[in-house]
Design a protein around this motif. Structure first.
Motif, PDB file in Angstrom:
ATOM      1  N   GLN A 235     -20.115  -0.917 137.819  1.00 57.32           N
ATOM      2  CA  GLN A 235     -19.123  -0.462 138.812  1.00 57.32           C
ATOM      3  C   GLN A 235     -19.974  -0.035 140.253  1.00 57.32           C
ATOM      4  N   GLU A 238     -22.615   3.849 144.026  1.00 61.30           N
ATOM      5  CA  GLU A 238     -21.946   5.020 144.399  1.00 61.30           C
ATOM      6  C   GLU A 238     -21.065   5.697 143.322  1.00 61.30           C
ATOM      7  N   GLN A 239     -20.506   4.758 142.534  1.00 62.03           N
ATOM      8  CA  GLN A 239     -19.755   5.288 141.334  1.00 62.03           C
ATOM      9  C   GLN A 239     -20.569   5.920 140.183  1.00 62.03           C
ATOM     10  N   ASP A 240     -21.715   5.297 140.245  1.00 62.74           N
ATOM     11  CA  ASP A 240     -22.623   5.797 139.080  1.00 62.74           C
ATOM     12  C   ASP A 240     -23.032   7.184 139.223  1.00 62.74           C
ATOM     13  N   GLN A 242     -21.788   9.562 140.726  1.00 59.82           N
ATOM     14  CA  GLN A 242     -20.814  10.707 140.521  1.00 59.82           C
ATOM     15  C   GLN A 242     -21.142  11.656 139.142  1.00 59.82           C
ATOM     16  N   SER A 260     -19.523   7.542 151.534  1.00 61.36           N
ATOM     17  CA  SER A 260     -18.446   7.162 150.429  1.00 61.36           C
ATOM     18  C   SER A 260     -18.060   8.735 149.906  1.00 61.36           C
ATOM     19  N   SER A 261     -18.969   9.711 150.045  1.00 55.46           N
ATOM     20  CA  SER A 261     -18.634  11.019 149.293  1.00 55.46           C
ATOM     21  C   SER A 261     -17.507  11.843 150.132  1.00 55.46           C
ATOM     22  N   SER A 264     -15.079  11.140 147.550  1.00 56.33           N
ATOM     23  CA  SER A 264     -15.345  11.488 146.287  1.00 56.33           C
ATOM     24  C   SER A 264     -16.310  12.477 146.074  1.00 56.33           C
TER      25      SER A 264
END
Length: 482
Positions: A235, A238-240, A242, A260-261, A264
């Protein structure tokens, strides 16, 4: 000549948990102490320490069945994956030695490293399309499988035995294979984790490649603390990020994460930064997002981090971590201690790093107010118009410009001055005539004449995609072609 031993400054955090002593393999230790605690997470799956220890034992038996013997060398040519973790631990358990090779190497480079190492075995993913070309025969390929019949693995825990090889060439020169044992890896982890909090309930993302010492160090911090290791998923980073509490990142990765945060939320508590000059504005932005940033100075020969600190407005790299010693001799950094490598691997033999008690790093530094300040490398310095030019000093100035987020200063030949500096930069916007002129005007206000780059080039993408450290040697070769 200045010699300094470990000792935190008054503003360092309180020391953490008492140092752990292992009488058996670390994963077996935690399987006994915390059997049901989550040890490894990847792709939605989890393994407890008990399950992990059982799986490693099975794979180690499988490697022995395929012929792996004590002190034989297994080369892994693969990106990070859970299979790579299984292979590393099973190789060690079977008494073998592990070396990771960059899967993005060209066929010529990979062939050269395999020939240099004289590996006994090789492992790579089934769908990797492995081909070293040039008609070279590959070492015997290992499979990551349990044995056809249960068998005894007659290898006991001996932390002083050679365990891993890590290829390094710094920023210049031909790669060397640095040999570490479990003892030095664990000492490296213990020293850092006395200052940087990493609890057993925390999890650290394997966000850097395992063929680099910074990625290998993440694994040994996990093994030392008995916490949780998270394997990066498909993924994306950036997704990891989180779902983890700790990560090791280079500044560009943190920069992208913070951008990107905005949409998110972040769960990160602590980040260990390395690999490049770190802008104060970046760490301040992270602090406002609730992330505690650590930075420092390290090298492959010392099993990663040597000095560390909480990131602040100072350009220094912190104080010396426990288990290390550091001395400045004529401005050069010399190191020794429990984390120092066993030696370099050549002709199937481990040779000492140096003839002296101290290892000379070729890094130049000063010591101010109990903090180390790295000035650059001896072998990067060049002369322009009779003046010594240290590229890293110019790079720090350029990096403070808001449009610049990565920079390398290199010399080019000049008939009048001998050599002049040019800058290879990664910029926020396109490096056009406007931006080049703006950078030129900015540098006129910041540094004296001979230190100002006479030309700016955009950092080529093919050189920035291979690993976490860009080779100055390769940049110089590319620059010569322009």
């Amino acid at each position: 000549m200045v010699q300094v031993t470990a000792g935190p400054r008054s503003d360092m955090p309180a020391e953490g948990v008492t140092e752990v002593t292992f009488s058996t393999w670390p994963w077996q230790h935690w399987a006994k102490e915390r059997p049901s605690a989550v040890a490894l997470s990847f792709g939605g799956q989890q393994f407890s320490w008990a399950e992990l220890a059982d799986r490693v034992e099975e794979y180690a038996q499988g490697l022995v069945e395929q012929g792996l013997k004590r002190d034989q060398l297994v080369a892994a040519v693969a990106p990070n994956s859970v299979s790579l973790i299984w292979l590393l631990l099973a190789t060690l358990r079977a008494g073998g030695r592990y070396v990771g090779l960059n899967p993005r190497l060209s066929q010529k480079e990979l062939s050269a490293q395999l020939a240099q190492l004289e590996c006994d075995f090789i492992w790579y993913p089934a769908k990797s399309g492995m081909d070293v070309g040039s008609g070279q025969a590959l070492p015997t390929r290992l499979q990551l499988l349990p044995p056809q019949a249960p068998r005894l693995v007659p290898v006991t825990w001996q932390p002083s035995r050679a365990a891993t090889l890590t290829m390094t060439s710094g920023s210049t020169g031909q790669p060397k294979a640095v040999v570490h044992n479990a003892q030095s890896h664990l000492a490296s982890a213990a020293g850092l984790l006395q200052w940087m909090i990493f609890e057993p309930e925390d999890n650290w993302l394997l966000s850097l490649p395992l063929f680099h010492i910074s990625g290998m160090a993440i694994v040994w911090r996990w093994l030392y603390r008995g916490a949780q290791l998270v394997i990066e998923s498909s993924q994306g980073l950036e997704q990891d990020l989180q779902t983890v509490t700790h990560a090791s990142l280079v500044p560009t990765q943190l920069q992208r994460l913070l951008a990107s945060s905005q949409t998110s939320p972040l769960t990160l508590k602590r980040v260990l930064l390395g690999g490049a000059v770190i802008p104060v504005s970046l760490t301040e932005q992270a602090r406002q997002a609730g992330i505690e940033c650590w930075c420092g100075y390290g090298m492959t020969e010392m099993a990663s981090t040597v000095t560390a600190k909480l990131a602040d407005s100072s350009a220094g790299v912190g104080a010396i971590l426990p288990g290390r010693k550091l001395m400045l001799k004529d401005g050069e950094v010399l190191v020794k201690g429990r984390t120092l490598a066993m030696g370099y691997y050549r002709n199937r033999t481990v040779f000492p790093l140096c003839d002296e008690e101290w290892f000379a790093t070729k890094d130049l530094a000063d010591w101010h107010d109990e903090e180390l300040f790295i000035r650059g490398r001896k072998d990067n310095m060049f002369i322009a118009g009779g003046e010594n030019i240290q590229p890293e000093e110019i790079e720090k100035v350029l990096l403070a410009h808001p449009e610049v987020h990565q920079v390398f200063v290199l010399p080019v030949e000049d008939t009048e001055y001998g050599q002049r500096p040019v800058a290879v930069v990664a910029t926020t916007s396109e490096l056009d005539a406007r931006l080049e002129g703006e950078l030129g005007d900015y540098m006129k206000q910041q540094v004296m004449g001979f230190r100002r780059p006479v030309k700016y080039f955009s950092l080529p993408s093919h050189l920035s995609a291979g690993g976490i450290k860009i080779s100055r040697r390769q940049l110089a070769q590319w620059l010569a072609e322009q």
